[in-house]
Design a protein around this motif. Structure first.
Motif, PDB file in Angstrom:
ATOM      1  N   PRO A 199      61.212  42.589  39.564  1.00  0.00           N
ATOM      2  CA  PRO A 199      61.856  41.366  39.066  1.00  0.00           C
ATOM      3  C   PRO A 199      60.828  40.275  38.765  1.00  0.00           C
ATOM      4  N   VAL A 200      61.124  39.478  37.765  1.00  0.00           N
ATOM      5  CA  VAL A 200      60.274  38.351  37.375  1.00  0.00           C
ATOM      6  C   VAL A 200      61.127  37.090  37.427  1.00  0.00           C
ATOM      7  N   LYS A 201      60.675  36.086  38.134  1.00  0.00           N
ATOM      8  CA  LYS A 201      61.433  34.842  38.250  1.00  0.00           C
ATOM      9  C   LYS A 201      61.658  34.241  36.863  1.00  0.00           C
ATOM     10  N   GLY A 202      62.914  33.908  36.566  1.00  0.00           N
ATOM     11  CA  GLY A 202      63.249  33.301  35.290  1.00  0.00           C
ATOM     12  C   GLY A 202      63.536  34.280  34.181  1.00  0.00           C
ATOM     13  N   GLU A 203      63.450  35.587  34.463  1.00  0.00           N
ATOM     14  CA  GLU A 203      63.692  36.615  33.455  1.00  0.00           C
ATOM     15  C   GLU A 203      64.798  37.557  33.920  1.00  0.00           C
ATOM     16  N   THR A 204      65.592  38.031  32.980  1.00  0.00           N
ATOM     17  CA  THR A 204      66.584  39.051  33.314  1.00  0.00           C
ATOM     18  C   THR A 204      65.968  40.445  33.254  1.00  0.00           C
ATOM     19  N   ALA A 205      64.958  40.623  32.407  1.00  0.00           N
ATOM     20  CA  ALA A 205      64.268  41.910  32.309  1.00  0.00           C
ATOM     21  C   ALA A 205      63.225  42.019  33.419  1.00  0.00           C
ATOM     22  N   THR A 206      62.927  43.248  33.834  1.00  0.00           N
ATOM     23  CA  THR A 206      61.938  43.478  34.885  1.00  0.00           C
ATOM     24  C   THR A 206      60.592  43.878  34.286  1.00  0.00           C
ATOM     25  N   TYR A 207      59.562  43.792  35.100  1.00  0.00           N
ATOM     26  CA  TYR A 207      58.205  44.170  34.700  1.00  0.00           C
ATOM     27  C   TYR A 207      58.016  45.659  34.997  1.00  0.00           C
ATOM     28  N   PRO A 208      57.791  46.493  33.972  1.00  0.00           N
ATOM     29  CA  PRO A 208      57.638  47.931  34.213  1.00  0.00           C
ATOM     30  C   PRO A 208      56.283  48.249  34.832  1.00  0.00           C
ATOM     31  N   ILE A 209      56.280  49.208  35.743  1.00  0.00           N
ATOM     32  CA  ILE A 209      55.044  49.571  36.435  1.00  0.00           C
ATOM     33  C   ILE A 209      54.354  50.711  35.697  1.00  0.00           C
ATOM     34  N   GLY A 210      53.140  50.442  35.237  1.00  0.00           N
ATOM     35  CA  GLY A 210      52.339  51.473  34.597  1.00  0.00           C
ATOM     36  C   GLY A 210      51.365  52.084  35.588  1.00  0.00           C
ATOM     37  N   ARG A 211      50.216  51.422  35.749  1.00  0.00           N
ATOM     38  CA  ARG A 211      49.209  51.883  36.702  1.00  0.00           C
ATOM     39  C   ARG A 211      49.047  50.852  37.812  1.00  0.00           C
ATOM     40  N   ILE A 212      48.650  51.321  38.989  1.00  0.00           N
ATOM     41  CA  ILE A 212      48.418  50.439  40.132  1.00  0.00           C
ATOM     42  C   ILE A 212      46.974  50.614  40.582  1.00  0.00           C
ATOM     43  N   PHE A 213      46.151  49.614  40.272  1.00  0.00           N
ATOM     44  CA  PHE A 213      44.762  49.602  40.712  1.00  0.00           C
ATOM     45  C   PHE A 213      44.663  48.782  41.997  1.00  0.00           C
ATOM     46  N   CYS A 214      43.811  49.201  42.919  1.00  0.00           N
ATOM     47  CA  CYS A 214      43.652  48.501  44.200  1.00  0.00           C
ATOM     48  C   CYS A 214      42.173  48.229  44.435  1.00  0.00           C
ATOM     49  N   VAL A 215      41.851  46.992  44.773  1.00  0.00           N
ATOM     50  CA  VAL A 215      40.466  46.610  45.063  1.00  0.00           C
ATOM     51  C   VAL A 215      40.201  46.829  46.550  1.00  0.00           C
ATOM     52  N   GLY A 216      39.134  47.530  46.866  1.00  0.00           N
ATOM     53  CA  GLY A 216      38.789  47.792  48.252  1.00  0.00           C
ATOM     54  C   GLY A 216      37.844  46.757  48.830  1.00  0.00           C
ATOM     55  N   ARG A 217      37.994  46.467  50.116  1.00  0.00           N
ATOM     56  CA  ARG A 217      37.051  45.625  50.871  1.00  0.00           C
ATOM     57  C   ARG A 217      36.741  44.314  50.154  1.00  0.00           C
ATOM     58  N   ASN A 218      37.786  43.552  49.862  1.00  0.00           N
ATOM     59  CA  ASN A 218      37.585  42.315  49.103  1.00  0.00           C
ATOM     60  C   ASN A 218      37.659  41.069  49.964  1.00  0.00           C
ATOM     61  N   TYR A 219      37.769  41.240  51.287  1.00  0.00           N
ATOM     62  CA  TYR A 219      37.646  40.142  52.236  1.00  0.00           C
ATOM     63  C   TYR A 219      36.617  40.580  53.273  1.00  0.00           C
ATOM     64  N   ALA A 220      35.614  39.753  53.509  1.00  0.00           N
ATOM     65  CA  ALA A 220      34.516  40.140  54.397  1.00  0.00           C
ATOM     66  C   ALA A 220      35.003  40.436  55.812  1.00  0.00           C
ATOM     67  N   ALA A 221      35.925  39.625  56.321  1.00  0.00           N
ATOM     68  CA  ALA A 221      36.390  39.815  57.696  1.00  0.00           C
ATOM     69  C   ALA A 221      37.152  41.131  57.842  1.00  0.00           C
ATOM     70  N   HIS A 222      37.891  41.524  56.807  1.00  0.00           N
ATOM     71  CA  HIS A 222      38.589  42.809  56.875  1.00  0.00           C
ATOM     72  C   HIS A 222      37.597  43.961  56.854  1.00  0.00           C
ATOM     73  N   ALA A 223      36.583  43.875  55.987  1.00  0.00           N
ATOM     74  CA  ALA A 223      35.564  44.931  55.959  1.00  0.00           C
ATOM     75  C   ALA A 223      34.918  45.067  57.332  1.00  0.00           C
ATOM     76  N   ALA A 224      34.629  43.942  57.965  1.00  0.00           N
ATOM     77  CA  ALA A 224      34.000  43.971  59.288  1.00  0.00           C
ATOM     78  C   ALA A 224      34.905  44.630  60.317  1.00  0.00           C
ATOM     79  N   GLU A 225      36.208  44.327  60.285  1.00  0.00           N
ATOM     80  CA  GLU A 225      37.096  44.927  61.280  1.00  0.00           C
ATOM     81  C   GLU A 225      37.259  46.425  61.059  1.00  0.00           C
ATOM     82  N   MET A 226      36.970  46.891  59.832  1.00  0.00           N
ATOM     83  CA  MET A 226      37.018  48.316  59.526  1.00  0.00           C
ATOM     84  C   MET A 226      35.679  49.006  59.774  1.00  0.00           C
ATOM     85  N   GLY A 227      34.689  48.235  60.209  1.00  0.00           N
ATOM     86  CA  GLY A 227      33.385  48.812  60.546  1.00  0.00           C
ATOM     87  C   GLY A 227      32.522  49.152  59.350  1.00  0.00           C
ATOM     88  N   VAL A 228      32.756  48.456  58.224  1.00  0.00           N
ATOM     89  CA  VAL A 228      31.978  48.710  57.013  1.00  0.00           C
ATOM     90  C   VAL A 228      31.457  47.392  56.471  1.00  0.00           C
TER      91      VAL A 228
END
Length: 232
Positions: free
Chosen positions: A15-44
């Motif tokens: 759903p998109v606020k203000g729209e009746t039509a929805t946003y179709p999902i094509g591809r889902i890309f994910c960025v890894g280790r993009n917060y320093a504190a999270h990388a540290a808690e994961m030991g990397v």
């Protein structure tokens, strides 16, 4: 049109606020280790030379408010609260200066992770797919158009489990900023409408169990919620 042998399950539109039509999902890309504190808690350590990515299939998507079963094959199921970018214009090899024009909307998302499988595969230098790309592992709240949101800066990002705060940070802690991510990723893909980019999670990730209710938010965006039910 060529007839297919069978129909595939339909991927939900966001759903998109203000729209009746929805946003179709094509591809889902994910960025890894993009917060320093999270990388540290994961030991990397954070790779500050360039961002890196993994992907989730559209079939992994589910919408905020869903009730989903605890997934099979894991005993260490983690939440990761994230800002997601929805691409609204085709871009290829775009500059940082032009990258923002490709953003259609922003939203809250959860990157649910079978942590034990991710770590065991990582230790063997194998792909993370079993840990990251599975049913109901990409959760999306309604999107807010970029034109209706302030520029990404120091907005609060947070997640609660059964009302208890587990993640609490601000978006200015992102190592790779939004324009950098789009510019870099567009050097490898023709990005197009329907592409989603999950930008990484702050510190505080941890396990959840059947019966837990996850809630989260980012200032200026619709909140997100997920309820875990018993395993099938």
């Amino acid at each position: 049109m060529t007839e297919t042998l069978f129909d595939l399950p339909q991927v939900p539109g966001i759903p998109v606020k203000g729209e009746t039509a929805t946003y179709p999902i094509g591809r889902i890309f994910c960025v890894g280790r993009n917060y320093a504190a999270h990388a540290a808690e994961m030991g990397v350590e954070v790779d500050r030379e360039k961002p890196f990515y993994f992907m989730k299939s559209p079939a992994s998507a589910v919408l905020s408010g869903a009730r989903v079963p605890y997934p099979p094959g894991t005993g260490n199921f983690h939440y990761e609260m994230e800002l997601v970018i929805a691409i609204g214009a085709p871009v290829f090899r775009v500059t940082r200066e032009a990258a923002s024009a490709a953003i259609y909307a922003y939203g809250c998302a959860l990157d649910m992770t079978r942590r034990d499988l991710q770590l065991s595969e990582r230790a063997k230098q194998r792909p993370w797919s079993l840990g990251k790309d599975f049913d109901n592992s990409a959760v999306f709240a309604p999107l807010t158009k970029a034109e209706n949101m302030m520029a990404v800066a120091d907005q609060r990002i947070h997640l609660e489990v059964n009302g208890e705060t587990r993640q609490d940070a601000t978006l200015d802690e992102l190592i790779w900023k939004i324009d950098e991510i789009i510019a870099h990723l567009s050097g490898f893909y023709h990005l197009r409408p329907g592409d989603l980019i999950m930008t990484g999670t702050p510190a505080g990730v941890g396990p959840v169990q059947a019966g837990d209710v996850l809630t989260g938010g980012i200032d200026g965006l619709d909140p997100i919620e997920l309820t875990l039910t018993p395993a099938e």
